[in-house]
Design an enzyme around this catalytic site. Structure first.
Site, short mmCIF file in Angstrom:
data_model
loop_
_atom_site.label_atom_id
_atom_site.label_comp_id
_atom_site.label_asym_id
_atom_site.label_seq_id
_atom_site.Cartn_x
_atom_site.Cartn_y
_atom_site.Cartn_z
N SER A 105 0.85 -1.10 -0.03
CA SER A 105 0.25 -0.01 -0.18
C SER A 105 0.99 1.28 -0.05
O SER A 105 1.85 1.45 -0.80
CB SER A 105 -0.79 -0.17 1.04
OG SER A 105 -1.93 1.08 0.89
N ASP A 247 -3.08 6.10 -4.08
CA ASP A 247 -1.81 5.61 -3.33
C ASP A 247 -1.40 4.45 -4.02
O ASP A 247 -1.90 4.20 -5.18
CB ASP A 247 -2.26 5.20 -1.97
CG ASP A 247 -2.99 3.87 -1.61
OD1 ASP A 247 -3.86 3.67 -2.85
OD2 ASP A 247 -2.67 3.13 -0.94
N ASP A 249 -1.29 1.19 -4.37
CA ASP A 249 -2.27 0.10 -5.02
C ASP A 249 -3.88 0.62 -5.30
O ASP A 249 -4.71 -0.35 -5.54
CB ASP A 249 -2.16 -1.05 -3.74
CG ASP A 249 -2.83 -0.63 -2.67
OD1 ASP A 249 -2.83 0.62 -2.23
OD2 ASP A 249 -3.65 -1.31 -2.00
N ASP A 251 -6.35 2.02 -3.54
CA ASP A 251 -7.55 1.61 -2.90
C ASP A 251 -7.82 3.05 -2.40
O ASP A 251 -8.90 3.04 -1.83
CB ASP A 251 -7.35 0.56 -2.30
CG ASP A 251 -6.48 0.60 -0.88
OD1 ASP A 251 -5.65 1.50 -1.11
OD2 ASP A 251 -6.39 -0.46 -0.19
MG MG Z 1 -3.66 1.34 -0.04
#
Ligand code: MG
Length: 458
Positions: A105, A247, A249, A251
């Site tokens: 992340s 960010d 990844d 999400d």
């Molecule tokens: Mg993330």
């Protein structure tokens, strides 16, 4: 940087070259494969889809986890570089028994992690996570013989599938007519290509910065105000309608308004909810206990209610599925719309916020000012578990006039604000989140929390 490999509910996270190795990842893959075969039985062939964020170590970990899964007789669908929510979408689309996301992340480049999802697209509940963990530690794997080993296939339609689902929940025509100029900062994470593709499909003029998924993050990757000053500048210079930041990844989504003002991740969920509740009366939303009260105000106007959960994506997603919630998420810019998938999703955030702008004809800054007015103060301080327990007890006495929720630490609700005190799962610290109408009220609550804290830890 000698840190321990963290194995938690949502998976495993560590530092490449120090404590997260190919051997560990392969064994973790074996543990997950063994767990899935026990869960589903041997009557049918199982597959798992796997995607990774853009970190340079992602290929290595993907190969290792894939080897472990194949060794236990599970087929693997490799999505390549994919956003975390895309893995959630694709595993359900393909009828997989589970999913794996290789990501750390918003953590810096040296980190990476292995996140597990069950066939419903949600992280395993505590009991299942414990089983997987124990299987890993006991090395209690069930390898198969040569002819039963899993096979790997590659799938490259995943962004298209995800985007198509996202477009279905957006006011596509209204947005396209506005021809919004949008600056997108994907921090060279996994979200650049899909983010650009979605915005283009919505008729936006996209100015993409840091859109190459190289994993060489162009700035500190967490989408906070301090890390997005560059984006704010580009929005101002380009006279854009808004700035969007993902960010690594993808999400989470943070928003910069038309004046180059970082309006904060809390507003992403509030504005997304405002759009969803402009289409219906009643219904339910879900948010974790540390999320702004804005969503309660918005839901109340639509005659709807908000379910509050413990912090953690799986808790919110689980509550949403159980209660048929129309929108949900976390105050860190993670928006969940079950029509797309039960995973926090920056594309969903983009689609819903742009829909609200287009249908109201208001700028994102105006919309934020309408729902805002709260001040949030976040703090963390050292406290071991014994001290944390005493602090919570002292707080319950000090704030006895408040409405109390003990689902995750203690949340105290007052007419004009709230305080959430909770311990961290990974370190001996306590977090305090305070929100109130206006800075004075927030400061008053903050000093009351300080008083409580100092009475225990000095
Ligand atoms: Mg993330």
């Amino acid at each position: 940087m000698a840190e321990q490999l963290i194995i938690s509910i949502s998976g495993m996270r560590g530092i490449i070259g120090e404590n997260l190795t190919a051997a560990i990842a392969a064994e973790y893959g074996c543990a997950f494969g063994t767990f899935l075969r026990k869960r589903f039985g041997d009557s049918k062939r199982l597959s798992v889809c796997i995607g990774r964020d853009s970190r340079p170590s992602g290929s290595m970990l993907t190969s290792a986890v894939t080897a472990g899964l194949c060794a236990t007789g599970v087929d693997v669908v490799d999505l390549g570089i994919a956003m975390t929510p895309t893995v959630g979408v694709m595993l359900r689309e393909l009828g997989c028994a589970g999913g794996v996301v290789i990501t750390a992340s918003h953590n810096p480049i040296p980190y990476n992690g292995i996140k597990l999802l069950l066939d419903n697209g949600i992280a395993p509940p505590k009991s299942d996570a414990e089983l997987i963990r124990q299987t890993y530690f006991d090395r209690a794997f069930s390898p198969v013989g040569s002819v039963d080993c899993g096979k790997v296939r590659w799938e490259d339609r995943s962004n298209d599938v995800h985007i198509e689902k996202t477009l279905r929940i957006a006011a596509t025509e209204a947005i396209s007519e506005k021809r919004y100029k949008v600056v997108l900062d994907s921090v060279n994470g996994a979200g650049g290509p899909a983010g650009k593709q979605l915005l283009a499909a919505l008729g936006c003029e996209v100015i993409a910065v840091n859109d190459e998924p190289t994993g060489l993050f162009a700035h500190t990757p967490e989408p906070t105000e301090a890390n997005l000053q560059g984006l704010c500048e580009v929005v101002k210079n380009e006279k854009a309608d808004m700035g969007l930041a993902q960010d690594p990844d993808a999400d989470r989504l943070a928003i910069v308004d038309e004046n180059g003002r970082y309006i904060g991740e809390e507003f992403t969920l509030a504005l997304a909810a405002k759009y969803v509740f402009s289409k219906q009366t009643g219904g339910k939303a879900a948010a974790n206990l540390s999320t702004s009260r804005m969503i309660d105000d918005i839901a109340a106007l639509a005659g709807a209610s908000v379910i509050r959960t413990a912090v953690g994506e799986a808790n919110v997603a689980g509550a949403m599925v159980e209660n048929d919630c129309v929108i949900g998420g976390e105050g860190n810019g993670g928006i969940i719309d079950l029509r797309v998938g039960p995973v926090r999703d920056s594309l969903v955030g983009m689609a819903l916020v742009l829909s609200l702008m287009a249908e109201t004809g208001k700028t994102v800054g105006q919309l934020a000012d309408e729902v805002g007015g709260y001040v949030m103060l976040k703090d963390k301080f050292r406290a071991d578990s014994e001290q944390a327990g005493r602090i919570l007890e002292a707080a319950r006495q000090a704030f006895s006039e408040a409405q109390l929720d003990t689902t995750d630490g203690c949340r105290f609700d007052f007419p004009d604000g709230w305080i959430h005190l909770r311990t961290s799962n990974t370190e001996p610290v306590m977090r305090s989140i305070i929100e109130a109408k206006g800075p004075e009220a927030a400061e008053t609550y903050a000093s009351r929390v300080t008083e409580v804290r100092e009475s225990i830890v000095g």
